[in-house]
Design a protein around this motif. Sequence first.
Motif, PDB file in Angstrom:
ATOM      1  N   ASN A 424       0.850  -1.197   0.000  1.00  0.00           N
ATOM      2  CA  ASN A 424       0.000   0.000   0.000  1.00  0.00           C
ATOM      3  C   ASN A 424       0.886   1.247   0.000  1.00  0.00           C
ATOM      4  N   PRO A 425       1.508   1.582  -1.149  1.00  0.00           N
ATOM      5  CA  PRO A 425       2.533   2.648  -1.182  1.00  0.00           C
ATOM      6  C   PRO A 425       2.005   4.039  -0.833  1.00  0.00           C
ATOM      7  N   ARG A 426       0.693   4.260  -0.904  1.00  0.00           N
ATOM      8  CA  ARG A 426       0.144   5.585  -0.585  1.00  0.00           C
ATOM      9  C   ARG A 426      -0.166   5.748   0.905  1.00  0.00           C
ATOM     10  N   ALA A 427      -0.040   4.680   1.664  1.00  0.00           N
ATOM     11  CA  ALA A 427      -0.365   4.746   3.096  1.00  0.00           C
ATOM     12  C   ALA A 427       0.780   5.384   3.871  1.00  0.00           C
ATOM     13  N   ASP A 428       0.433   6.214   4.868  1.00  0.00           N
ATOM     14  CA  ASP A 428       1.452   6.753   5.761  1.00  0.00           C
ATOM     15  C   ASP A 428       1.576   5.861   6.996  1.00  0.00           C
ATOM     16  N   GLU A 429       2.470   6.227   7.902  1.00  0.00           N
ATOM     17  CA  GLU A 429       2.745   5.390   9.070  1.00  0.00           C
ATOM     18  C   GLU A 429       1.497   5.218   9.940  1.00  0.00           C
ATOM     19  N   VAL A 466      -3.247  -6.923   2.571  1.00  0.00           N
ATOM     20  CA  VAL A 466      -3.993  -6.880   1.313  1.00  0.00           C
ATOM     21  C   VAL A 466      -5.306  -6.116   1.455  1.00  0.00           C
ATOM     22  N   LEU A 467      -5.988  -6.300   2.599  1.00  0.00           N
ATOM     23  CA  LEU A 467      -7.319  -5.707   2.757  1.00  0.00           C
ATOM     24  C   LEU A 467      -7.334  -4.442   3.606  1.00  0.00           C
ATOM     25  N   GLY A 468      -6.222  -4.141   4.273  1.00  0.00           N
ATOM     26  CA  GLY A 468      -6.222  -3.026   5.219  1.00  0.00           C
ATOM     27  C   GLY A 468      -5.927  -1.673   4.616  1.00  0.00           C
ATOM     28  N   GLY A 469      -5.633  -1.613   3.321  1.00  0.00           N
ATOM     29  CA  GLY A 469      -5.332  -0.334   2.687  1.00  0.00           C
ATOM     30  C   GLY A 469      -6.571   0.529   2.522  1.00  0.00           C
ATOM     31  N   ALA A 470      -6.372   1.726   1.991  1.00  0.00           N
ATOM     32  CA  ALA A 470      -7.483   2.676   1.847  1.00  0.00           C
ATOM     33  C   ALA A 470      -8.573   2.134   0.933  1.00  0.00           C
TER      34      ALA A 470
END
Length: 527
Positions: A424-429, A466-470
């Motif tokens: 999820n490359p767009r997710a922040d910390e 896999v499912l936890g991204g935005a």
Amino acid sequence: MPASIILFDLTWAAPDCPPLFSRLNLNFGPARTGLVGRNGVGKTTLLKLIAGELCPRSGSVSVVDTLGVLRQTVQVNPDETVADLFGVTDALAVLNRAERGEATDEELADADWALEARVASALGRVGLETRPETLLTTLSGGQRTRAGLAALVFAEPDFLLLDEPTNNLDRDGREAVIELLAGWRSGAIVVSHDRELLETVDAIVELTTLGATRYGGNWSAYRALKTQELAAAKRDLADAEKRVADVARSAQVTAERHARKSRAGQRKGEKGGTPRIILGGMKDRSEDTSGGNARLAERRREEALEAASAARERIEILQPLTVRLPPTNLPANKTVLKLDAVTAGYEPDRPIVRELSVTVIGPERIAVTGPNGSGKTTLLALVTGQLSPWAGTVQVLTDFAVLDQRVSVLDPATTIRDNFLRINPRADEFACRTALARFMFRAEAALQTVSTLSGGQLLRAGLACVLGGATPPPLLILDEPTNHLNIDSIEAVEAGLRAYDGALLVVSHDESFLEAVGITRRLELQP
């Protein structure tokens, strides 16, 4: 009911490791007992201690009756046959010589003329159609498991020890094992995560790091009792938190009362009329009382906090995982997958999938089922692009993710956190840690290296990443997700999938799992 197996003060540990069991006391009578617990807690080790394959560090194992043991995997030699597994090769050879008129009088006198029928009956009880001379290497893993179980039935032991007997079995194989155990009237200990199989037992023993607890009844009865335990733990937590608040309030009232008395005494002293020595004594007594009250209040506060902490820990253990996931925004009428007249295989002129047409529309949840060898894995390989069709077309019309038994979407050399940020490359910390916490990877747990995770943790981490991204992928493909997982892990995975609103394509023989995740349609493949 007399005990057939008695474990007394049993302690066992691997060399240079802390004890896996410590002073464990259990007994098993002529009843069917399911042995459950988290991966790594020692269920298989306990069976090996009972079977005499391991020696305890201290304590004793007493076995009164004869044992029949089924391993998780049946290891075979290249020339070993079904008859060898049954231990009847020589006896069958005598019957063959007798049919040819070549047996000696002594052999004829000792011949077991009902042997072939008894072998066939044992194979039939586990739903395996094969002959005694069949090489075990020609059987699938599931068929070898069934052959091993048939050999146990044939030997007629007083007590069965079964270690994950339904792993790697197709639906027919699982049903044969379930039917066998349901009709078994002698003793049995069954290590299993198969809830359907555990419905046939008479009692459940739960093994934890704290010891073993026996629950009467089958899996449903056990779960009902655990639900009651969770409700009791929640009541205990509510009582403990109320006590914490009451102690704090009482301490505040006492402190305010003492402060008022101190101010009154100070004003009285300022007015004069009270000897200084008496004032000094009053001050000392006031300070002693204040100190005593403070110590008492602190002790009560610590006791209340300790009780609340213990209740929270019990709830953490007993509370099923619940997960909230971002929506996939998959429209109900969108076609996400289409196979049109697909034929494919791995060897020329030997197709595994023939003229298969399937369309998946919207958030359907489809179970791909069928006996071993019917093409379930081949179908997934076609959908994921690992295999090209010989004829027909395969169209995947949306983003998708695959979770196989190895969860190969994760890099084993890096942490769960790093895998999440890669996927999820767009997710922040903050988003990363929040998503992982939903799947019980909080704080330091998110920094575990993937290669160190247990099977259940691995699949849970895969779901989280896999499912936890935005925006989770609208199509999720699962290949036998419950194999080798303990029941707690399976239920955690089920909770995650129930919260997922995309389309599911699931290969599984686990009917309890398929029901729990809300399968809406089945695709039954035939060999």
